[in-house]
Design a protein around this motif. Structure first.
Motif, PDB file in Angstrom:
ATOM      1  N   PHE A  83       0.838  -1.106  -0.051  1.00 38.89           N
ATOM      2  CA  PHE A  83       0.046   0.052  -0.210  1.00 38.89           C
ATOM      3  C   PHE A  83       1.021   1.200   0.044  1.00 38.89           C
ATOM      4  O   PHE A  83       1.793   1.247   1.105  1.00 38.89           O
ATOM      5  CB  PHE A  83      -0.872   0.177   1.203  1.00 38.89           C
ATOM      6  N   GLN A  84       0.745   1.915  -1.053  1.00 42.66           N
ATOM      7  CA  GLN A  84       1.489   2.975  -1.038  1.00 42.66           C
ATOM      8  C   GLN A  84       3.082   2.824  -1.231  1.00 42.66           C
ATOM      9  O   GLN A  84       3.855   3.287  -0.694  1.00 42.66           O
ATOM     10  CB  GLN A  84       1.463   4.361  -0.165  1.00 42.66           C
ATOM     11  N   GLU A  85       3.147   1.726  -1.945  1.00 44.57           N
ATOM     12  CA  GLU A  85       4.788   1.199  -2.070  1.00 44.57           C
ATOM     13  C   GLU A  85       5.294   0.496  -0.907  1.00 44.57           C
ATOM     14  O   GLU A  85       6.200  -0.152  -1.082  1.00 44.57           O
ATOM     15  CB  GLU A  85       5.690   2.113  -2.661  1.00 44.57           C
ATOM     16  N   GLU A  86       4.326   0.461   0.157  1.00 48.17           N
ATOM     17  CA  GLU A  86       5.121  -0.440   1.383  1.00 48.17           C
ATOM     18  C   GLU A  86       4.331  -1.322   1.930  1.00 48.17           C
ATOM     19  O   GLU A  86       2.943  -1.528   1.134  1.00 48.17           O
ATOM     20  CB  GLU A  86       5.112   0.679   2.518  1.00 48.17           C
ATOM     21  N   TRP A  87       5.013  -2.103   2.749  1.00 53.17           N
ATOM     22  CA  TRP A  87       4.121  -3.040   3.447  1.00 53.17           C
ATOM     23  C   TRP A  87       3.747  -2.344   4.643  1.00 53.17           C
ATOM     24  O   TRP A  87       4.660  -1.888   5.374  1.00 53.17           O
ATOM     25  CB  TRP A  87       4.809  -4.404   3.733  1.00 53.17           C
ATOM     26  N   GLN A 111      -5.324   7.985  -2.448  1.00 52.07           N
ATOM     27  CA  GLN A 111      -4.891   6.810  -1.605  1.00 52.07           C
ATOM     28  C   GLN A 111      -5.875   5.536  -1.767  1.00 52.07           C
ATOM     29  O   GLN A 111      -5.313   4.457  -1.655  1.00 52.07           O
ATOM     30  CB  GLN A 111      -5.229   7.273  -0.168  1.00 52.07           C
ATOM     31  N   ALA A 112      -7.041   5.666  -2.248  1.00 53.73           N
ATOM     32  CA  ALA A 112      -7.813   4.543  -2.574  1.00 53.73           C
ATOM     33  C   ALA A 112      -7.396   3.733  -3.799  1.00 53.73           C
ATOM     34  O   ALA A 112      -7.814   2.650  -4.062  1.00 53.73           O
ATOM     35  CB  ALA A 112      -9.271   4.881  -2.760  1.00 53.73           C
ATOM     36  N   HIS A 113      -6.448   4.378  -4.423  1.00 57.93           N
ATOM     37  CA  HIS A 113      -5.981   3.600  -5.656  1.00 57.93           C
ATOM     38  C   HIS A 113      -4.423   3.141  -5.327  1.00 57.93           C
ATOM     39  O   HIS A 113      -4.001   2.629  -6.416  1.00 57.93           O
ATOM     40  CB  HIS A 113      -5.807   4.730  -6.775  1.00 57.93           C
ATOM     41  N   ASP A 114      -3.984   3.460  -4.164  1.00 55.37           N
ATOM     42  CA  ASP A 114      -2.368   2.927  -4.202  1.00 55.37           C
ATOM     43  C   ASP A 114      -2.043   1.642  -3.517  1.00 55.37           C
ATOM     44  O   ASP A 114      -1.482   1.482  -2.654  1.00 55.37           O
ATOM     45  CB  ASP A 114      -1.776   4.039  -3.293  1.00 55.37           C
ATOM     46  N   HIS A 115      -2.927   0.565  -4.211  1.00 55.68           N
ATOM     47  CA  HIS A 115      -2.801  -0.704  -3.736  1.00 55.68           C
ATOM     48  C   HIS A 115      -2.068  -1.597  -4.611  1.00 55.68           C
ATOM     49  O   HIS A 115      -2.018  -1.473  -5.782  1.00 55.68           O
ATOM     50  CB  HIS A 115      -4.200  -1.382  -3.159  1.00 55.68           C
ATOM     51  N   ALA A 116      -1.364  -2.555  -3.894  1.00 56.17           N
ATOM     52  CA  ALA A 116      -0.995  -3.762  -5.031  1.00 56.17           C
ATOM     53  C   ALA A 116       0.054  -3.221  -6.269  1.00 56.17           C
ATOM     54  O   ALA A 116      -0.549  -3.177  -7.241  1.00 56.17           O
ATOM     55  CB  ALA A 116      -2.064  -4.586  -5.790  1.00 56.17           C
ATOM     56  N   GLU A 117       1.176  -2.533  -5.735  1.00 60.53           N
ATOM     57  CA  GLU A 117       1.818  -2.067  -6.997  1.00 60.53           C
ATOM     58  C   GLU A 117       2.279  -3.093  -7.706  1.00 60.53           C
ATOM     59  O   GLU A 117       2.684  -4.161  -7.590  1.00 60.53           O
ATOM     60  CB  GLU A 117       3.167  -1.442  -6.201  1.00 60.53           C
ATOM     61  N   SER A 118       2.182  -2.733  -9.200  1.00 61.35           N
ATOM     62  CA  SER A 118       2.144  -3.658 -10.299  1.00 61.35           C
ATOM     63  C   SER A 118       3.822  -4.518 -10.287  1.00 61.35           C
ATOM     64  O   SER A 118       3.913  -5.650 -10.268  1.00 61.35           O
ATOM     65  CB  SER A 118       2.234  -3.211 -11.719  1.00 61.35           C
ATOM     66  N   CYS A 119       4.851  -3.766  -9.845  1.00 61.72           N
ATOM     67  CA  CYS A 119       6.387  -4.236  -9.647  1.00 61.72           C
ATOM     68  C   CYS A 119       6.246  -5.414  -8.508  1.00 61.72           C
ATOM     69  O   CYS A 119       6.944  -6.386  -8.583  1.00 61.72           O
ATOM     70  CB  CYS A 119       7.131  -3.183  -9.250  1.00 61.72           C
TER      71      CYS A 119
END
Length: 229
Positions: A83-87, A111-119
Motif C-alpha cells: 500500500f503506497q509502495e510499502e508493506w 490513497q484509494a488507488h494505491d494498492h498492489a503495486e504492479s512491480c
C-alpha cells in the motif's frame, strides 16, 4: 551492472552475501512493516537464486520464510500486496482498503488507488516460479527439506491468481503500452483515477512500465508445470 574488462572478483562474494542476510533479517524480526516492498523483493529473489545455484540452505530458508510471511500477513486476495509502495502493519491489508476509501470517494482519492503495486506483484510471481523450480531441483538430487516447500499446486494456484489480477488487467486494452503503477482496491475507484492512473506511453517511464514490459513478455512462462515423480 556493466560488462567487459577483467577483475572485480573480490566484489562478487559480498554481493552474493547481501541478499540472504537482508532477507533473513526481515523474516527474523517480522520487520516488513514500513519496508519499501519492491526493494526488499530484489534481495529475496537473490536469496532464492543463490539457493538454486549453490544449494545454500540459509538462502532457501530466508526465501521460504519471507514468502510465508508475505502470504500470511501482507497479501490481498488478488495476489498483490503493498500500500503506497510499502508493506504496512501485519494483517492490515483490509484496513488499507477501508481507511483509504473513507476520506473521499472517487477518482481524486489517490490513497484509494494505491494498492498492489504492479512491480511488487510481478517480482513476487518471479519468486514463486523460483520456488516451483525447487521441486525440479529436488528431483536432481539437490537437498530440499519437505517442510521448506509449499505444494507445487498451491504455488501454481497463487501464480494464476496473480497473473489474472495483477498482470492481465494492468495494460489498457484500448491503448497498448499504457499500464498501471498500482491496482486500485479502495471504494469508488477507477484504473484511470488516483495520482497516476494509466501511464502515458510518451511521457512516463515508471518502474512499473518496465515490469509490465517484462510481465507481458512472460505470459507463456509457467504455462505447464509437473511435479517430479
Amino acid at each position: 551492472g556493466g560488462g567487459g574488462g577483467g577483475g572485480g572478483g573480490e566484489e562478487v562474494v559480498p554481493a552474493l552475501d547481501e541478499p540472504q542476510s537482508e532477507a533473513e533479517a526481515a523474516v527474523a524480526d517480522s520487520a516488513f512493516e514500513g519496508m519499501h516492498a519492491n526493494a526488499q523483493l530484489a534481495y529475496v529473489l537473490g536469496a532464492a537464486e543463490l539457493y538454486l545455484a549453490t544449494g545454500e540452505v540459509r538462502a532457501r530458508d530466508a526465501a521460504v520464510g519471507f514468502w510465508r510471511q508475505l502470504q500470511r500477513a501482507y497479501a490481498y486476495l488478488t495476489g498483490g500486496s503493498s500500500f503506497q509502495e510499502e508493506w504496512r502493519s501485519p494483517g492490515g491489508a483490509s484496513e488499507s482498503m477501508v481507511e483509504s476509501s473513507l476520506r473521499l470517494r472517487g477518482p481524486r482519492n489517490w490513497q484509494a488507488h494505491d494498492h498492489a503495486e504492479s512491480c511488487v506483484t510481478h517480482n513476487a510471481m518471479l519468486l514463486s516460479t523460483k520456488m516451483m523450480r525447487w521441486h525440479a531441483a529436488a528431483s536432481r538430487g539437490v537437498p530440499v527439506a519437505a517442510t521448506a516447500l509449499r505444494s507445487l499446486a498451491a504455488l501454481c494456484d497463487w501464480y494464476e491468481t496473480a497473473l489474472h489480477n495483477g498482470v492481465l488487467g494492468t495494460q489498457r486494452g484500448s491503448q497498448p503500452g499504457a499500464v498501471l503503477y498500482m491496482m486500485p482496491l479502495g471504494g469508488g475507484v477507477s484504473k484511470r483515477g488516483g495520482a497516476k492512473g494509466w501511464s502515458n506511453t510518451e511521457h512516463h517511464f515508471w518502474c512499473c512500465m518496465g515490469s509490465a514490459a517484462e510481465a507481458f513478455g512472460r505470459l507463456h512462462h509457467a504455462v505447464w508445470w509437473a511435479s517430479p515423480p
